[in-house]
Design a protein around this motif. Structure first.
Motif, PDB file in Angstrom:
ATOM      1  N   TRP A  74       0.796  -1.223   0.000  1.00 14.94           N
ATOM      2  CA  TRP A  74       0.000   0.000   0.000  1.00 14.94           C
ATOM      3  C   TRP A  74       0.830   1.276   0.000  1.00 14.94           C
ATOM      4  O   TRP A  74       0.436   2.252  -0.659  1.00 14.94           O
ATOM      5  CB  TRP A  74      -1.044   0.004   1.114  1.00 14.94           C
ATOM      6  CG  TRP A  74      -0.492   0.163   2.498  1.00 14.94           C
ATOM      7  CD1 TRP A  74      -0.174  -0.816   3.371  1.00 14.94           C
ATOM      8  CD2 TRP A  74      -0.205   1.395   3.155  1.00 14.94           C
ATOM      9  NE1 TRP A  74       0.309  -0.298   4.543  1.00 14.94           N
ATOM     10  CE2 TRP A  74       0.299   1.076   4.424  1.00 14.94           C
ATOM     11  CE3 TRP A  74      -0.312   2.740   2.802  1.00 14.94           C
ATOM     12  CZ2 TRP A  74       0.693   2.047   5.343  1.00 14.94           C
ATOM     13  CZ3 TRP A  74       0.088   3.719   3.704  1.00 14.94           C
ATOM     14  CH2 TRP A  74       0.575   3.365   4.963  1.00 14.94           C
ATOM     15  N   PRO A  75       1.990   1.339   0.687  1.00 17.32           N
ATOM     16  CA  PRO A  75       2.746   2.602   0.628  1.00 17.32           C
ATOM     17  C   PRO A  75       3.216   2.952  -0.799  1.00 17.32           C
ATOM     18  O   PRO A  75       3.222   4.120  -1.185  1.00 17.32           O
ATOM     19  CB  PRO A  75       3.952   2.363   1.542  1.00 17.32           C
ATOM     20  CG  PRO A  75       3.515   1.274   2.473  1.00 17.32           C
ATOM     21  CD  PRO A  75       2.617   0.403   1.638  1.00 17.32           C
ATOM     22  N   VAL A  76       3.537   1.924  -1.582  1.00 20.13           N
ATOM     23  CA  VAL A  76       3.969   2.142  -2.968  1.00 20.13           C
ATOM     24  C   VAL A  76       2.798   2.676  -3.794  1.00 20.13           C
ATOM     25  O   VAL A  76       2.933   3.686  -4.503  1.00 20.13           O
ATOM     26  CB  VAL A  76       4.508   0.835  -3.599  1.00 20.13           C
ATOM     27  CG1 VAL A  76       4.788   1.016  -5.089  1.00 20.13           C
ATOM     28  CG2 VAL A  76       5.740   0.359  -2.859  1.00 20.13           C
ATOM     29  N   LEU A  78      -0.061   4.018  -2.760  1.00 18.37           N
ATOM     30  CA  LEU A  78      -0.522   5.318  -2.271  1.00 18.37           C
ATOM     31  C   LEU A  78       0.433   6.426  -2.727  1.00 18.37           C
ATOM     32  O   LEU A  78      -0.008   7.521  -3.094  1.00 18.37           O
ATOM     33  CB  LEU A  78      -0.658   5.306  -0.747  1.00 18.37           C
ATOM     34  CG  LEU A  78      -1.285   6.545  -0.124  1.00 18.37           C
ATOM     35  CD1 LEU A  78      -2.699   6.769  -0.672  1.00 18.37           C
ATOM     36  CD2 LEU A  78      -1.319   6.421   1.392  1.00 18.37           C
ATOM     37  N   SER A  79       1.714   6.139  -2.757  1.00 17.61           N
ATOM     38  CA  SER A  79       2.698   7.113  -3.249  1.00 17.61           C
ATOM     39  C   SER A  79       2.501   7.401  -4.732  1.00 17.61           C
ATOM     40  O   SER A  79       2.598   8.552  -5.167  1.00 17.61           O
ATOM     41  CB  SER A  79       4.124   6.610  -3.013  1.00 17.61           C
ATOM     42  OG  SER A  79       4.378   6.495  -1.637  1.00 17.61           O
ATOM     43  N   LEU A  80       2.217   6.350  -5.528  1.00 17.89           N
ATOM     44  CA  LEU A  80       1.932   6.554  -6.954  1.00 17.89           C
ATOM     45  C   LEU A  80       0.693   7.417  -7.136  1.00 17.89           C
ATOM     46  O   LEU A  80       0.667   8.317  -7.977  1.00 17.89           O
ATOM     47  CB  LEU A  80       1.741   5.212  -7.664  1.00 17.89           C
ATOM     48  CG  LEU A  80       2.992   4.401  -7.962  1.00 17.89           C
ATOM     49  CD1 LEU A  80       2.611   3.027  -8.518  1.00 17.89           C
ATOM     50  CD2 LEU A  80       3.886   5.143  -8.931  1.00 17.89           C
ATOM     51  N   ALA A  82      -0.522   9.600  -4.961  1.00 20.77           N
ATOM     52  CA  ALA A  82      -0.199  10.966  -4.520  1.00 20.77           C
ATOM     53  C   ALA A  82       0.618  11.698  -5.588  1.00 20.77           C
ATOM     54  O   ALA A  82       0.361  12.870  -5.877  1.00 20.77           O
ATOM     55  CB  ALA A  82       0.563  10.925  -3.199  1.00 20.77           C
ATOM     56  N   LEU A  83       1.588  11.004  -6.191  1.00 19.43           N
ATOM     57  CA  LEU A  83       2.382  11.598  -7.271  1.00 19.43           C
ATOM     58  C   LEU A  83       1.473  11.998  -8.428  1.00 19.43           C
ATOM     59  O   LEU A  83       1.602  13.091  -8.988  1.00 19.43           O
ATOM     60  CB  LEU A  83       3.447  10.615  -7.752  1.00 19.43           C
ATOM     61  CG  LEU A  83       4.234  11.032  -8.996  1.00 19.43           C
ATOM     62  CD1 LEU A  83       5.071  12.271  -8.714  1.00 19.43           C
ATOM     63  CD2 LEU A  83       5.108   9.873  -9.476  1.00 19.43           C
TER      64      LEU A  83
END
Length: 189
Positions: A74-76, A78-80, A82-83
Motif C-alpha cells: 500500500w505505501p507504494v 498510495l505514493s503513486l 499521490a504523485l
C-alpha cells in the motif's frame, strides 16, 4: 478483509475531484468555444466517459464483493496515487483555460510547453494511467487494475492520434514538441 474507512475516503475524494474537474472542463470548454475552438474526437469521447464510470463500478464491486483488503504494498500504490495528484494539479495549472477532458483546439494558439509539458507530450494521460492502476492495486483489486489499464490503453490508442492530428492541423504542434516523447520524460537533451 477490507478496511472500509480508507477505501470509502479515497473513493469519495476521487469522485469529488472528478466532479470538480468536470465543472472546470465545462467552464473552459465554454470559454474556448467562444474564442473559436474546434472540437475533435466526439465519437470516442462517450466511450472514454463510459470506461471511467465503469472503473468505479468495477472497483466497488470487486473490492466489496470479493472482500479485498489493503495491499501489503500500500505505501507504494498510495505514493503513486499521490504523485499522480501532484502532476494532475501541475497539468491543470500549466494549461489553464486550455485544460479540458475533450479535444478542443484553438487555431493558431500557442502550444503550452511549460510545467510537465516541458518533459512529456501527454502528462495528463500518464496521470490517468497511474490512477487506473494504483487505486485498485492499493485495495488488492487486481481484476479492475488489469482490465481498466488495458481499456485505457485501447482508448488512448484512438484518442492520442486524433488529438495530435487536430493539434497539427490548427497549431505549430510538430515544431513545439519535436524533442518531446509522449509518455517517457526526455530530461537530457
Amino acid at each position: 478483509m477490507i478496511v472500509m474507512t480508507p477505501f470509502v475516503l479515497l473513493l469519495t475524494f476521487i469522485v469529488f475531484q472528478r466532479i470538480v474537474e468536470l465543472f472546470v472542463a465545462k467552464r473552459n470548454e465554454i470559454w474556448m468555444k467562444q474564442q473559436g475552438a474546434v472540437e475533435f474526437g466526439e465519437k470516442h469521447y462517450k466511450y472514454m466517459v463510459l470506461i471511467h464510470m465503469m472503473f468505479f463500478i468495477s472497483l466497488l464491486t470487486e473490492t466489496f464483493l470479493l472482500k479485498r483488503g489493503i495491499s501489503p504494498l500500500w505505501p507504494v500504490f498510495l505514493s503513486l496515487f499521490a504523485l499522480a495528484q501532484v502532476v494532475r494539479i501541475w497539468v491543470i495549472a500549466s494549461l489553464g483555460r486550455f485544460w479540458n477532458t475533450k479535444i478542443l483546439v484553438l487555431a493558431n494558439a500557442s502550444i503550452v510547453r511549460k510545467g510537465p509539458y516541458r518533459f512529456l507530450k501527454h502528462p495528463n494521460y500518464m496521470v490517468v494511467a497511474l490512477e487506473l492502476f494504483a487505486v485498485p492495486m492499493l485495495f488488492s483489486s487486481y481484476f479492475t487494475a488489469i482490465l481498466f489499464t488495458v481499456l485505457n490503453i485501447m482508448i488512448l490508442m484512438i484518442r492520442i492520434p486524433i488529438e495530435e492530428k487536430a493539434l497539427k492541423t490548427l497549431t505549430e504542434y510538430d515544431d513545439t514538441f519535436r524533442d518531446c516523447h509522449r509518455f517517457i520524460p526526455k530530461i537530457v537533451k
